[in-house]
Write an enzyme that holds these catalytic residues in place. Structure first.
Site, PDB file in Angstrom:
ATOM      1  N   GLY A 112     -88.991  -1.114  73.757  1.00  0.00           N
ATOM      2  CA  GLY A 112     -87.988  -0.513  75.045  1.00  0.00           C
ATOM      3  C   GLY A 112     -86.604  -0.947  74.952  1.00  0.00           C
ATOM      4  CD  GLU A 115     -89.392   3.296  74.592  1.00  0.00           C
ATOM      5  OE1 GLU A 115     -90.030   2.192  74.918  1.00  0.00           O
ATOM      6  OE2 GLU A 115     -90.239   4.298  74.684  1.00  0.00           O
TER       7      GLU A 115
END
Ligand code: COA
Length: 260
Positions: A112, A115
């Site tokens: 994440g 991301e």
């Protein structure tokens, strides 16, 4: 605005959003994601903010991923809902933001965390940074847009290799792949990110928003990027900034844009 997991600092028209959970390598738990939603919504709507730099507290991590401890016990429905909510409230919010957002990757940007950096408009990295999408080591895949944005940024083959092997890459490799646009020594990371954003902030704000929107349009299913560009190009002619830009050019002076 008070945050538990973020620090906000304003420097002229630049707003720093610093993820501040250093003891957990700035991992994104639910509360941090909710705070990121609030902070980015406020920054995009605050006329005093021209652009944003997001980075991680400390020297070790930008963000070491979604908080793995919150994954335990989730079922299929909850897993889907987690990805959907995160993508809409944070990752797409940033990617579709009307102000430029630079990720200053100061250490691990994993899962994440990578991301999050990939949702930003520009990425610069410290030479100590390490990047990867290691979700398959947990029996998962990236869920915050990673399978799409990594392939868009570095191409399908390299993206699949990174995602399937779960390997981390160095900042230099990330630069070679085009995942980050610059690599700096750790002390220079934030000053250079600021320098880059300051240069962007000299440009016409509404044109910046139109450019971000048009580039993104080509990557959205169901939208025609060329058509979006035509519409956005046309709209620019209705702005005062366009008048100012042309007047300044003809008068051989520096343009002073107001974002109107
Ligand atoms: N979620 C939750 N906690 C995390 C985390 C994450 N993604 N990444 C790191 N942490 C926590 C660790 O559990 C540890 O907490 P503790 O001190 O309470 O035990 C603390 O942060 C420090 O991490 P640690 O693993 O001890 O540091 P390290 O230097 O040995 O290793 C990493 C660094 C980044 C290689 C390692 O933390 C790691 O692999 N993290 C998970 C990366 C990942 O898989 N991310 C994708 C998630 S989808």
């Amino acid at each position: 605005m008070e945050f538990q997991n973020l620090t906000i600092e304003n420097k002229e028209r630049i707003q720093y959003i610093i993820i501040n959970r250093e003891s957990k390598l700035n991992a994104l738990n639910k509360d941090t994601l909710a705070e990121l939603h609030t902070a980015f919504t406020a920054a995009f709507n605050n006329p005093a903010v021209g652009g944003i730099i997001i980075t991680g507290a400390g020297t070790k991590a930008f963000v070491a991923g979604a908080d793995i401890s919150e994954f335990a016990g989730l079922d299929v429905k909850e897993g889907r809902a987690l990805a959907l909510k995160g993508q809409i409230n944070v990752f797409d919010l940033i990617a579709n933001g009307k102000k430029p957002v630079i990720a200053a990757i100061n250490g691990f940007a994993l899962g994440g965390g990578l991301e999050l950096a990939m949702a930003c408009h520009i990425r610069v990295a410290s030479e100590t940074a390490k990047m990867g999408l290691p979700e398959v080591t947990l029996g998962l895949i990236p869920g915050y847009g990673g399978t799409q944005r990594l392939a868009q940024l570095i191409g399908k083959g390299k993206a699949l290799e990174m995602i399937l092997t779960a390997d981390m890459i160095t900042a230099v490799e990330a630069h070679q792949y085009g995942l980050v646009t610059h690599v700096f020594c750790p002390e220079d990371l934030l000053p250079k990110a600021e320098e880059l954003l300051q240069k962007i902030l000299l440009r016409a704000p509404l044109a910046l928003a139109a450019a971000i929107h048009s580039v993104n349009a080509g990557f959205n299913d169901g939208t025609n990027g060329y058509e979006t560009e035509i519409e956005e190009f046309g709209k620019c002619f209705g702005t005062r900034d366009f008048q100012e830009g042309v007047d300044a050019f003809l008068a051989k002076r520096k343009a002073e844009f107001k974002g109107e």
